[in-house]
Scaffold this motif. Structure first.
Motif: not given
Length: 413
Positions: A242-271
């Motif tokens: 679930d956390l992986t999905k949520m961080v992927r959403r941060l990379n789309e510019g959307v916070g955990f609550s669904g609010k826009q972050l104004k710009k996307p994150a740029q995380f390279v996500i490992g598991t």
């Protein structure tokens, strides 16, 4: 997507169902909302004047809230035959005084990768070495920094840091990662589901991003009962998937609550992947779900035999993401037996344990290192990435291994 920038609505049918105030917790731990019925009605009347035609309430509202709202609307003639503030008559009367909504066209967010060559890019083209150093348990960080600098000089591509591994309190890996960047060393930070609720988790990730830390490893985390504060709670608001999905959403510019972050994150996500389980196919299936959730690469628990490496390579070859094999040199027989019997996720084959038993105490450390060197050679036959784990901050061992890997030739998997 369009955004209106005035306090009037001109097209469409709109509904408003806000909470009854702000959620609060009293001294006796009872939950309640701050808004009373009259305040709720006042706010809803203002909303109705903007052209909203459906009014209601969500969390914290009661029949009393709705009753007061209806009474106030009836006083204004807005309820009866379900008349509303957005009726054609009212619209004609108010249009002359209404400021037209200004619509701003917004382009969809585009996920922007970190500047320069990412970890995933490296893994596609060359042998890549990531070395783990444990953050210190005290405020003395000099040895950690020295080890990181020597590993970087030896050829390590990144230094990775666990997030209070085994539930043991250590210096924040965010702080150490920031220090490493000041020395030109690229960090890779572990993030566990154990220690932070979702509020703290997004705040932590946003903090990492602001510091320029892009490479992360999302893991479940060992339960607190394994550590030095067994009374501490384990949060686990979400799973690592679930956390992986949520961080992927941060990379789309959307916070955990669904609010826009104004710009996307740029995380390279490992598991992470633990091959030392009874049901190996089930573990692979869970890994597949992590990749589908958005993981960019995989790092395994330490492996101590080539057969397991081959098994992992075959099972993950169609995942579409690079895999880094974990290797940690053994330092003594006691170390080997502790890892085998006491550390979740690590299994050492019987022949390796036997070799460590047959070595004298003076020879055991070198025997463990030689085994690690052979494992590195074997790993490059299957994987481009090696994830070295430094035992007890003895970075001289992983410096030697890094130099050995750099002097060797890459055999393409």
């Amino acid at each position: 997507m369009a955004r209106t920038e005035s306090l009037s609505l001109t097209v469409g049918t709109f509904a408003a169902v806000p909470n009854g105030g702000i959620l609060q917790r009293s001294e006796n731990d009872a939950l309640s909302y701050t808004g009373d019925e009259q305040n709720f009605a006042d706010v809803m009347l203002e909303i109705a004047k903007l052209g909203v035609t459906w009014l209601g309430g969500c969390c914290g509202t009661t029949p009393a809230h709705i009753r007061v709202l209806v009474e106030r609307l009836q006083e204004l003639g807005a309820v009866g035959e379900l008349a509303d503030f957005n009726s054609p008559v009212r619209k004609r009367e108010s249009d002359a005084n209404r400021t037209p909504a200004r619509v701003v066209e917004e382009t969809p967010y585009e996920v922007i990768r970190p500047m320069g060559e990412s970890l995933v890019d490296k893994l596609k083209t060359q042998a890549t070495v990531i070395v783990e150093l444990d953050p210190p348990k005290t405020l003395e960080c000099e040895r950690f920094i020295q080890g990181a600098r020597e590993l970087r000089a030896a050829g390590a591509d990144m230094i990775t840091m666990a997030d209070n591994s085994l539930g043991t309190v250590r210096v924040s890996n965010m702080a150490l990662a920031s220090m490493l960047k000041q020395f030109g060393i690229e960090p890779l930070v572990h993030v566990t589901c154990r220690d932070r609720n979702l509020i703290g988790q997004q705040s932590h990730l946003m903090g990492l991003h602001v510091l320029g830390i892009r490479n992360i490893l999302l893991i479940t985390g060992d339960p607190s009962r394994y550590g030095d504060l067994p009374g501490a709670s384990s949060v686990y608001d979400v799973s690592s998937i679930d956390l992986t999905k949520m961080v992927r959403r941060l990379n789309e510019g959307v916070g955990f609550s669904g609010k826009q972050l104004k710009k996307p994150a740029q995380f390279v996500i490992g598991t992470a992947f633990n091959p030392h389980v009874r049901n190996f196919p089930k573990a692979v299936e869970r890994l597949r779900r992590k990749v589908e959730a958005g993981a960019d690469y995989v790092m395994t628990q330490p492996v101590y035999d080539e057969r397991t490496m081959e098994q992992i390579a075959l099972a993950t070859r169609d995942l579409g993401v690079p895999v880094m094999i974990g290797i940690m040199p053994l330092t003594s027989l006691r170390n080997a037996e502790f890892l085998h019997h006491q550390v979740p996720g690590i299994t050492i084959p019987e022949d390796v344990l036997l070799a460590m038993r047959e070595a004298t105490p003076d020879q055991a450390g070198e025997a463990g290192y030689q085994l690690a060197e052979r494992l590195c050679d074997a790993a490059l036959s299957y994987f481009r990435g090696i994830y070295l784990v430094t035992p007890f901050l003895k970075y001289d061992l992983t410096v030697r291994l890094t130099q050995h890997i750099r002097m060797g030739s890459l055999v393409t998997p």
